[in-house]
Motif scaffolding. Structure first.
Motif, PDB file in Angstrom:
ATOM      1  N   PHE A  62      17.635   9.572  13.644  1.00  0.00           N
ATOM      2  CA  PHE A  62      17.280  10.286  14.873  1.00  0.00           C
ATOM      3  C   PHE A  62      16.885   9.276  15.931  1.00  0.00           C
ATOM      4  CE2 PHE A  62      15.897  12.905  11.202  1.00  0.00           C
ATOM      5  CZ  PHE A  62      16.819  13.930  11.323  1.00  0.00           C
ATOM      6  N   ASP A  63      17.630   9.233  17.027  1.00  0.00           N
ATOM      7  CA  ASP A  63      17.282   8.308  18.113  1.00  0.00           C
ATOM      8  C   ASP A  63      16.073   8.854  18.876  1.00  0.00           C
ATOM      9  OD1 ASP A  63      18.937  10.448  19.352  1.00  0.00           O
ATOM     10  OD2 ASP A  63      18.510   9.262  21.141  1.00  0.00           O
ATOM     11  N   PHE A  64      15.505   8.052  19.765  1.00  0.00           N
ATOM     12  CA  PHE A  64      14.287   8.473  20.461  1.00  0.00           C
ATOM     13  C   PHE A  64      14.492   9.722  21.325  1.00  0.00           C
ATOM     14  CE2 PHE A  64      12.535   4.262  19.360  1.00  0.00           C
ATOM     15  CZ  PHE A  64      11.291   4.680  18.914  1.00  0.00           C
ATOM     16  N   GLY A  65      15.687   9.899  21.886  1.00  0.00           N
ATOM     17  CA  GLY A  65      15.944  11.118  22.660  1.00  0.00           C
ATOM     18  C   GLY A  65      15.810  12.357  21.792  1.00  0.00           C
ATOM     19  N   THR A  66      16.335  12.270  20.579  1.00  0.00           N
ATOM     20  CA  THR A  66      16.272  13.397  19.644  1.00  0.00           C
ATOM     21  C   THR A  66      14.826  13.635  19.196  1.00  0.00           C
ATOM     22  OG1 THR A  66      18.502  12.858  18.909  1.00  0.00           O
ATOM     23  CG2 THR A  66      17.185  14.266  17.449  1.00  0.00           C
ATOM     24  N   LEU A  67      14.096  12.558  18.950  1.00  0.00           N
ATOM     25  CA  LEU A  67      12.690  12.707  18.532  1.00  0.00           C
ATOM     26  C   LEU A  67      11.856  13.365  19.632  1.00  0.00           C
ATOM     27  CD1 LEU A  67      12.000   9.260  16.763  1.00  0.00           C
ATOM     28  CD2 LEU A  67      12.373  11.490  15.669  1.00  0.00           C
ATOM     29  N   ILE A  68      12.058  12.906  20.865  1.00  0.00           N
ATOM     30  CA  ILE A  68      11.278  13.464  21.982  1.00  0.00           C
ATOM     31  C   ILE A  68      11.633  14.933  22.189  1.00  0.00           C
ATOM     32  CG2 ILE A  68      10.856  13.322  24.475  1.00  0.00           C
ATOM     33  CD1 ILE A  68      11.462  10.243  24.173  1.00  0.00           C
ATOM     34  N   ALA A  69      12.925  15.250  22.135  1.00  0.00           N
ATOM     35  CA  ALA A  69      13.350  16.649  22.320  1.00  0.00           C
ATOM     36  C   ALA A  69      12.768  17.532  21.209  1.00  0.00           C
ATOM     37  CB  ALA A  69      14.872  16.732  22.349  1.00  0.00           C
ATOM     38  N   HIS A  70      12.691  16.999  19.992  1.00  0.00           N
ATOM     39  CA  HIS A  70      12.072  17.746  18.890  1.00  0.00           C
ATOM     40  C   HIS A  70      10.613  18.060  19.218  1.00  0.00           C
ATOM     41  CE1 HIS A  70      11.350  18.965  14.694  1.00  0.00           C
ATOM     42  NE2 HIS A  70      10.199  18.342  14.812  1.00  0.00           N
ATOM     43  N   ALA A  71       9.913  17.060  19.736  1.00  0.00           N
ATOM     44  CA  ALA A  71       8.486  17.247  20.054  1.00  0.00           C
ATOM     45  C   ALA A  71       8.294  18.236  21.192  1.00  0.00           C
ATOM     46  CB  ALA A  71       7.852  15.907  20.411  1.00  0.00           C
ATOM     47  N   ALA A  72       9.255  18.274  22.123  1.00  0.00           N
ATOM     48  CA  ALA A  72       9.106  19.094  23.334  1.00  0.00           C
ATOM     49  C   ALA A  72       9.748  20.467  23.183  1.00  0.00           C
ATOM     50  CB  ALA A  72       9.710  18.354  24.529  1.00  0.00           C
ATOM     51  N   ALA A  73      10.160  20.828  21.986  1.00  0.00           N
ATOM     52  CA  ALA A  73      10.895  22.092  21.806  1.00  0.00           C
ATOM     53  C   ALA A  73      10.108  23.296  22.292  1.00  0.00           C
ATOM     54  CB  ALA A  73      11.276  22.263  20.336  1.00  0.00           C
ATOM     55  N   THR A  74       8.797  23.317  22.041  1.00  0.00           N
ATOM     56  CA  THR A  74       8.017  24.503  22.386  1.00  0.00           C
ATOM     57  C   THR A  74       6.851  24.205  23.330  1.00  0.00           C
ATOM     58  OG1 THR A  74       6.581  24.211  20.468  1.00  0.00           O
ATOM     59  CG2 THR A  74       8.532  25.595  20.157  1.00  0.00           C
ATOM     60  N   ARG A  75       6.756  22.959  23.800  1.00  0.00           N
ATOM     61  CA  ARG A  75       5.637  22.622  24.678  1.00  0.00           C
ATOM     62  C   ARG A  75       6.024  21.420  25.531  1.00  0.00           C
ATOM     63  NH1 ARG A  75       2.111  20.192  19.578  1.00  0.00           N
ATOM     64  NH2 ARG A  75       2.245  18.012  20.131  1.00  0.00           N
ATOM     65  N   ARG A  76       5.394  21.326  26.687  1.00  0.00           N
ATOM     66  CA  ARG A  76       5.671  20.159  27.510  1.00  0.00           C
ATOM     67  C   ARG A  76       4.880  18.967  26.984  1.00  0.00           C
ATOM     68  NH1 ARG A  76       2.032  18.723  31.542  1.00  0.00           N
ATOM     69  NH2 ARG A  76       0.251  20.116  31.826  1.00  0.00           N
ATOM     70  N   LEU A  77       5.365  17.768  27.282  1.00  0.00           N
ATOM     71  CA  LEU A  77       4.650  16.546  26.911  1.00  0.00           C
ATOM     72  C   LEU A  77       4.188  15.878  28.198  1.00  0.00           C
ATOM     73  CD1 LEU A  77       7.285  15.078  24.372  1.00  0.00           C
ATOM     74  CD2 LEU A  77       5.494  16.776  23.925  1.00  0.00           C
ATOM     75  N   SER A  78       2.934  15.465  28.232  1.00  0.00           N
ATOM     76  CA  SER A  78       2.388  14.837  29.433  1.00  0.00           C
ATOM     77  C   SER A  78       2.731  13.358  29.483  1.00  0.00           C
ATOM     78  CB  SER A  78       0.865  14.965  29.445  1.00  0.00           C
ATOM     79  OG  SER A  78       0.494  16.264  29.760  1.00  0.00           O
ATOM     80  N   ALA A  79       2.778  12.846  30.694  1.00  0.00           N
ATOM     81  CA  ALA A  79       3.000  11.413  30.903  1.00  0.00           C
ATOM     82  C   ALA A  79       2.005  10.619  30.065  1.00  0.00           C
ATOM     83  CB  ALA A  79       2.836  11.076  32.375  1.00  0.00           C
ATOM     84  N   GLY A  80       2.499   9.594  29.390  1.00  0.00           N
ATOM     85  CA  GLY A  80       1.635   8.792  28.532  1.00  0.00           C
ATOM     86  C   GLY A  80       1.733   9.174  27.070  1.00  0.00           C
ATOM     87  N   THR A  81       2.616  10.121  26.765  1.00  0.00           N
ATOM     88  CA  THR A  81       2.865  10.483  25.372  1.00  0.00           C
ATOM     89  C   THR A  81       3.570   9.315  24.666  1.00  0.00           C
ATOM     90  OG1 THR A  81       2.979  12.868  25.717  1.00  0.00           O
ATOM     91  CG2 THR A  81       4.293  11.986  23.895  1.00  0.00           C
ATOM     92  N   ILE A  82       3.090   8.965  23.482  1.00  0.00           N
ATOM     93  CA  ILE A  82       3.712   7.907  22.679  1.00  0.00           C
ATOM     94  C   ILE A  82       4.466   8.560  21.522  1.00  0.00           C
ATOM     95  CG2 ILE A  82       3.323   5.796  21.347  1.00  0.00           C
ATOM     96  CD1 ILE A  82       0.555   5.599  22.710  1.00  0.00           C
ATOM     97  N   ILE A  83       5.722   8.169  21.369  1.00  0.00           N
ATOM     98  CA  ILE A  83       6.546   8.695  20.272  1.00  0.00           C
ATOM     99  C   ILE A  83       6.946   7.519  19.385  1.00  0.00           C
ATOM    100  CG2 ILE A  83       8.690   9.903  19.667  1.00  0.00           C
ATOM    101  CD1 ILE A  83       7.123  11.819  21.248  1.00  0.00           C
ATOM    102  N   GLY A  84       6.688   7.636  18.083  1.00  0.00           N
ATOM    103  CA  GLY A  84       7.005   6.568  17.142  1.00  0.00           C
ATOM    104  C   GLY A  84       8.260   6.870  16.340  1.00  0.00           C
ATOM    105  N   SER A  85       8.871   5.812  15.856  1.00  0.00           N
ATOM    106  CA  SER A  85      10.129   5.928  15.108  1.00  0.00           C
ATOM    107  C   SER A  85       9.908   6.212  13.628  1.00  0.00           C
ATOM    108  CB  SER A  85      10.906   4.616  15.222  1.00  0.00           C
ATOM    109  OG  SER A  85      10.221   3.567  14.531  1.00  0.00           O
ATOM    110  N   GLY A  86       8.691   5.980  13.142  1.00  0.00           N
ATOM    111  CA  GLY A  86       8.489   5.905  11.697  1.00  0.00           C
ATOM    112  C   GLY A  86       8.901   4.530  11.195  1.00  0.00           C
TER     113      GLY A  86
END
Lengths: 336, 336
Positions: free
Chosen positions: A238-262
């Motif tokens: 899963f590339d970072f675009g896919t990870l971020i979209a997964h996180a944002a599926a039901t809620r907005r993410l505020s500026a400064g959100t950190i997303i990790g790759s595992g």
């Protein structure tokens, strides 16, 4: 452009860092903190880029940059969501304990919400209460986003990536099974995460940043010896675009959100589990994975988790061998 | 002392609110935001208390306080950890789906790390993408802490509680089972949480605040009709000190950490599941629990989850019938 937050109060002091990490200039004429920069990125990023250009040309006042003066780029953050994008790692973990991996793990990202209120500085010790907890590092790539609307597409998500950095997702392995069994995610088994001294804009990563992945080996050392050098662009399901979209599926993410790759993890050239560095393999980005492979190959784990006094170093170098983000280097120490 | 953040940019504008919630005075002469106040609480709280006293005496400039002008008390927060302290609720959920509850759920708190970057204002609509997600409210008590050291005792944790408020832990029930099965906690099934307009110091709650619990009925209404009034001080297996100490077992918590109680839930007087309000019971603080009881008593759930256009109201009143925290009142609307 490269940015860092020098340790200073709770928010840090934002500096622009030279491409070679030797010099820095204060960002204060533009904005005082990285969070404030992210809050108004469209307006402020071009002005920070001007400072970066001035720094390279020697046309702005500058000072020697020391990685050990740094806090995490976001010394406290409003959100830290860590994926498990290298499904190879997850599959190995399951295999090692004789459990089948659900098929949907290849299509539906694993992700947990971590503590973001108190990240560790890149050279801060990892304080733990007991070696019996199974202290481990996890070398990862992480991105910092701008605002992401609810229901964002992968493409919108990719466009919202502001900065890229490295992470050490410190884990207490022996506390994980009981928390995992409860289903509610990780509280006690995931203490504070640490991040690289410097965060870098995707544009400054050149061709190494493409398809929402960072295509360079991630170097992990344990007590000065190489432990792993898996390529972060390889086997990232899963590339970072896919990870971020997964996180944002039901809620907005505020500026400064950190997303990790595992934990970064590569298969061996033959498709099987990666080999240890000592056997000519790319090794591992966490001790647990080496132990999984030992279990699969030799029936039981041989490598111990981190002991007090051990030092972990995580770094990434460009094609010319220069450090891109500076190094995370942390000693494990007992909590007072 | 009662504090609120009026909607203003990303951080809000801190105001001190009168005990009866009718008037407010700007906190700006002391500190601009609630996070900044929490960062330096020992020094600033006494000065905010002076403003509160001046407000009651009419000796400081004040203006009419409107709950609908409020953001969440922390318009964005560095941490939101939500417990499940009312184990009765958890036991019912298990019973309704025919699963046994592990015995250690009575001694080891369930807790998940939620998104704290974008809480909803108390009167903001709940935007959801589909009614099919099983939209539900969860009426809870939440506290905001100061800095809590790693390994804090229950007593240290209790002493770190700065403010108390109400929460609506919005949940997408039909997305929970698949996330729970993965073990990594809730990402898509827990969208943004909302908080009451006003946060109140424990001292201003009088005898209702004791033993780390808030002893008052929590009132939940659905479309203007009473839905539940369970007492938040009853059947709370883990008090807030215990919840905070659980969260801080392996990591420090930064000032501004929010800890939630989980859905408030009372047993019936006979020790069985609580009865609906319509049958003279105290009812429920979420729809899921009413559905569990329906399943146990009638073989299947009768009450539907929230529909677009539905309105949820969550409030708590003091012994004289006056609102303590102001009301959370939210309409459910489709996401654009």
């Amino acid at each position: 452009m490269k940015l860092a937050s020098l340790s200073h109060g709770r928010e840090g002091r934002l500096v622009v860092v030279s491409a070679d990490l030797t010099r820095a200039t204060d960002a204060f004429p533009v904005v005082a903190t990285l969070q404030a920069a992210l809050d108004d990125w469209e307006r402020l990023a071009p002005r920070l880029a001007d400072l970066a250009e001035g720094l390279e040309h020697g046309s702005v006042p500058s000072f020697r940059f020391h990685e050990h003066d740094c806090a995490a780029p976001l010394p406290r953050a409003f959100q830290w969501l860590d994926g498990s994008a290298y499904v190879n790692h997850v599959e190995l973990a399951r295999k090692a304990r004789g459990a089948a991996m659900p098929e949907n793990f290849w299509t539906d990202p694993l992700m947990y919400q971590g503590g973001s209120d108190a990240p560790l500085a890149p050279r801060a010790p990892i304080h733990a209460r007991s070696e019996e907890d199974g202290i481990d590092f996890e070398a990862e790539i992480a991105v910092i986003t701008g605002d992401v609307p609810m229901g964002a597409t992968r493409e919108q998500a990719l466009a919202a990536i502001r900065l890229v950095m490295l992470a050490n997702d410190v884990s207490l392995r022996n506390r994980i099974p009981s928390e995992l069994a409860k289903g509610f995610g990780f509280i006690q088994s995931k203490p504070s995460t640490s991040f690289s001294p410097v965060a870098v804009t995707p544009g400054a990563l050149g061709s190494a940043w493409r398809d929402g992945k960072l295509h360079r080996p991630l170097l992990a050392q344990l007590n000065g010896a190489p432990f792993g050098r898996p390529d972060a662009g390889t086997d990232m399901t899963f590339d970072f675009g896919t990870l971020i979209a997964h996180a944002a599926a039901t809620r907005r993410l505020s500026a400064g959100t950190i997303i990790g790759s595992g934990t970064v993890s590569n298969r061996d050239a033959d498709g099987g589990p990666g080999k240890p560095v000592a056997e000519g393999g790319v090794g591992y980005a966490c001790i647990a994975e080496q132990r999984m492979v030992e279990t699969l190959r030799q029936g039981e784990p041989k490598t111990s988790f981190l002991r007090f006094g051990d030092t972990v170093r995580i770094e990434m170098k460009d094609a010319d061998g220069h450090s891109i983000f500076g190094a995370i280097e942390q000693e494990v120490l007992p909590h007072d």
